[in-house]
Design a protein around this motif. Sequence first.
Motif, PDB file in Angstrom:
ATOM      1  N   ALA A 231      67.673 -30.244   2.047  1.00  0.00           N
ATOM      2  CA  ALA A 231      67.020 -30.291   0.733  1.00  0.00           C
ATOM      3  C   ALA A 231      65.988 -31.419   0.703  1.00  0.00           C
ATOM      4  N   ALA A 232      66.353 -32.578   1.272  1.00  0.00           N
ATOM      5  CA  ALA A 232      65.422 -33.714   1.277  1.00  0.00           C
ATOM      6  C   ALA A 232      64.160 -33.348   2.067  1.00  0.00           C
ATOM      7  N   LEU A 247      61.302 -22.459   2.848  1.00  0.00           N
ATOM      8  CA  LEU A 247      62.018 -22.829   4.080  1.00  0.00           C
ATOM      9  C   LEU A 247      61.175 -22.476   5.307  1.00  0.00           C
ATOM     10  N   GLU A 248      60.579 -21.289   5.297  1.00  0.00           N
ATOM     11  CA  GLU A 248      59.767 -20.878   6.453  1.00  0.00           C
ATOM     12  C   GLU A 248      58.509 -21.748   6.567  1.00  0.00           C
ATOM     13  N   GLN A 249      57.902 -22.025   5.407  1.00  0.00           N
ATOM     14  CA  GLN A 249      56.689 -22.869   5.413  1.00  0.00           C
ATOM     15  C   GLN A 249      56.954 -24.236   6.031  1.00  0.00           C
ATOM     16  N   LYS A 250      58.127 -24.810   5.660  1.00  0.00           N
ATOM     17  CA  LYS A 250      58.393 -26.199   6.068  1.00  0.00           C
ATOM     18  C   LYS A 250      59.325 -26.265   7.272  1.00  0.00           C
ATOM     19  N   GLY A 252      59.035 -26.658  10.300  1.00  0.00           N
ATOM     20  CA  GLY A 252      58.747 -27.736  11.249  1.00  0.00           C
ATOM     21  C   GLY A 252      59.300 -29.092  10.812  1.00  0.00           C
ATOM     22  N   ALA A 253      59.547 -29.243   9.509  1.00  0.00           N
ATOM     23  CA  ALA A 253      60.023 -30.543   8.992  1.00  0.00           C
ATOM     24  C   ALA A 253      61.538 -30.677   9.096  1.00  0.00           C
ATOM     25  N   LEU A 254      62.211 -29.577   9.475  1.00  0.00           N
ATOM     26  CA  LEU A 254      63.680 -29.593   9.517  1.00  0.00           C
ATOM     27  C   LEU A 254      64.185 -29.563  10.956  1.00  0.00           C
ATOM     28  N   ASP A 255      65.280 -30.276  11.225  1.00  0.00           N
ATOM     29  CA  ASP A 255      65.918 -30.104  12.528  1.00  0.00           C
ATOM     30  C   ASP A 255      66.580 -28.722  12.546  1.00  0.00           C
ATOM     31  N   ALA A 256      66.879 -28.224  13.747  1.00  0.00           N
ATOM     32  CA  ALA A 256      67.343 -26.836  13.900  1.00  0.00           C
ATOM     33  C   ALA A 256      68.623 -26.569  13.104  1.00  0.00           C
ATOM     34  N   ARG A 261      71.544 -24.158   8.363  1.00  0.00           N
ATOM     35  CA  ARG A 261      72.448 -24.365   7.208  1.00  0.00           C
ATOM     36  C   ARG A 261      71.753 -23.933   5.924  1.00  0.00           C
ATOM     37  N   ALA A 262      70.473 -24.327   5.796  1.00  0.00           N
ATOM     38  CA  ALA A 262      69.726 -23.971   4.579  1.00  0.00           C
ATOM     39  C   ALA A 262      69.548 -22.457   4.499  1.00  0.00           C
ATOM     40  N   ARG A 263      69.275 -21.834   5.629  1.00  0.00           N
ATOM     41  CA  ARG A 263      69.089 -20.376   5.599  1.00  0.00           C
ATOM     42  C   ARG A 263      70.370 -19.686   5.120  1.00  0.00           C
TER      43      ARG A 263
END
Length: 381
Positions: A231-232, A247-250, A252-256, A261-263
Amino acid sequence: MQPIAERFQAVFERPASDVFFAPGRVNLIGEHTDYNDGFVFPCALECGTYVALAPRSDNQMQVCAGNFDDEFNVWSLQGAIAQDPSCQWSNYLRGVCAILLSQGHALHAMDVYIEGNVPRGAGLSSSASLAVAFTKALSDINHLNLSVGEVARVAQMAENDFAGCSCGIMDQLASAGGKDGYALLLDCRDLSFDLVAIADSLSIVIIDSRVERNLVGSEYNDRRADCERAAAALGVNSLRDASMELLEQKRGALDALAYRRARHVLTENDRTKRCAAALKAHDLATVYQCMHDSHVSMRDDFAITVPEIDFLVATVDALLDNDGGVRMTGGGFGGCVVALVPKAKAPAIEARVKAGYRAQFGKEPAVYHGKASEGARRLLC
Ligand code: GLA
């Protein structure tokens, strides 16, 4: 007389004045969404925790636990209430007292006998039913008039602050606010809910893998941290405020891990609402699809299933023919599978699952036939 009142009388050598009950729950769909402000779809069960009590004239809370060989735990209502590291069950109750006192409520001292019949460690919320039953009892005895939402919040805070589990609000809300014959589509953001009838033609089959899970100290708190990290990175307060597009847009900003987990959480929120609507419309094919996809997402994206659970789900899934649904229920890492199926199919499912599981894992699963039941309440003594 209620059996719990008889036990009270035998232990305390005086009659109980009141008896209360709060149920366990089974979640039909919507897992690990509650602490992300999302949607869940549980129903309260017939099993639960019973509390018999009578007021005392001093400051002592004296509690005896039937499920723990009549172990006693005693604390004073004057001064700060501490956790008791040597008696984990008491911490749920100590927590309830401490939170109510900190909210400014005055509490009567009491003798209390507590006993429950929710299988422990099975993911059917034995601990929430314990904390909710005690909160409901204290609310009624002390004339606090707590609403369903307030009872649930106090019980949740007790579990968070005193028992060491950062659980969400689902279990406590289902236990406090369950309705006979209905599942509850709960919005965990504002605690509002919509009741969905479970048709008499359907059975709720609960299959306990007997792989015991323990939320406290398990990977549960890690999953919660993964979601907060996601979320952060997405720049939202909670995952409820994110969409798959964001989520798809960002990505690159998330670790795998955070991405997966978000998906799970985002797709699970959507499935939960669709599943509740489909159940309302008697569209069992959609219920099947939602529950099936939920399990796959818990297994692959949230990584909370174990081989025994995946085996049970696959065995039932193969018998369903798109008619009804099956998935793991609860926090994960063992516990139970829930199937919502036409009544006529339940006996064959039970027989197949028992034989198959025994052959594969050398032990028999416990099978319960759940009935959507009423939430926390006072019983006649
Ligand atoms: C446990 C917690 C709930 C919820 C589920 C997973 O039951 O107590 O708050 O997070 O796991 O859906």
